[in-house]
Design a protein around this motif. Structure first.
Motif, short mmCIF file in Angstrom:
data_model
loop_
_atom_site.label_atom_id
_atom_site.label_comp_id
_atom_site.label_asym_id
_atom_site.label_seq_id
_atom_site.Cartn_x
_atom_site.Cartn_y
_atom_site.Cartn_z
N LEU A 145 0.83 -1.20 0.00
CA LEU A 145 0.00 0.00 0.00
C LEU A 145 0.87 1.26 0.00
CD1 LEU A 145 -2.78 -1.12 2.49
CD2 LEU A 145 -3.02 -0.79 0.03
N VAL A 199 1.86 1.88 -3.48
CA VAL A 199 0.76 2.48 -4.24
C VAL A 199 0.69 3.98 -3.99
CG1 VAL A 199 -1.77 2.53 -4.47
CG2 VAL A 199 -0.58 0.34 -4.33
N SER A 236 -7.27 8.07 -4.66
CA SER A 236 -6.46 6.87 -4.52
C SER A 236 -5.32 7.07 -3.52
CB SER A 236 -5.89 6.47 -5.89
OG SER A 236 -5.03 5.38 -5.77
N THR A 293 -5.58 5.17 0.05
CA THR A 293 -4.55 4.16 0.33
C THR A 293 -3.77 4.51 1.59
OG1 THR A 293 -4.36 3.76 -2.04
CG2 THR A 293 -2.62 2.90 -0.66
N THR A 324 -5.88 3.62 4.47
CA THR A 324 -6.01 2.17 4.57
C THR A 324 -4.79 1.53 5.23
OG1 THR A 324 -7.37 2.19 2.58
CG2 THR A 324 -6.49 0.08 3.23
N ILE A 374 -9.60 -1.73 0.14
CA ILE A 374 -8.64 -2.05 -0.91
C ILE A 374 -9.38 -2.41 -2.20
CG2 ILE A 374 -6.93 -3.75 -1.65
CD1 ILE A 374 -5.87 -3.69 1.24
N LEU A 379 -10.57 0.75 -3.69
CA LEU A 379 -9.45 1.49 -4.30
C LEU A 379 -8.99 0.84 -5.60
CD1 LEU A 379 -7.50 2.40 -1.07
CD2 LEU A 379 -8.63 3.98 -2.63
N ASN A 416 -8.69 2.86 -9.02
CA ASN A 416 -7.49 2.86 -9.85
C ASN A 416 -7.78 2.41 -11.28
OD1 ASN A 416 -5.47 3.92 -8.16
ND2 ASN A 416 -5.42 2.01 -7.01
#
Length: 106
Positions: free
Chosen positions: A10, A13, A61, A65, A68, A82, A85, A89
């Motif tokens: 994550l 990301v 995003s 993230t 998260t 997730i 997300l 994405n």
């Protein structure tokens, strides 16, 4: 402290989302000049609705993230976010594709 390996993924990301803002993800090659396309809004980007949708999706995003990552104690909620997300994405990927094809046509 990192509780799970997925927290590292994550974090990657989040770094990728931030890199979309800084580094160009595509080159536009019109007949007269070459220009790089990034998600950082500038005056040269003009008003392109799809471009700003991409910027908003990228911000959602990144922030989603980042939030998260810290939900490691509530794994079920983390997994649901997730999956949400992932959908965001994919929408971002579509917006980047449409924005890039619009930039190449102009």
């Amino acid at each position: 402290m990192i509780q799970r390996v997925q927290s590292l993924f994550l974090a990657v990301v989040v770094l990728c989302g931030v890199s979309f803002l800084i580094y160009p993800y595509a080159n536009s090659l019109p007949i007269t000049e070459t220009s790089n396309i990034t998600l950082m809004p500038t005056r040269a980007s003009g008003f392109n609705t799809i471009f700003y949708i991409g910027v908003i999706l990228n911000m959602i995003s990144i922030v989603g993230t980042f939030i998260t990552i810290f939900l490691f104690k509530n794994r079920k909620l983390q997994i649901k976010l997730i999956f949400l997300l992932i959908i965001v994405n994919f929408l971002l990927l579509g917006a980047l594709y449409i924005s890039n094809s619009n930039a190449q046509n102009n």
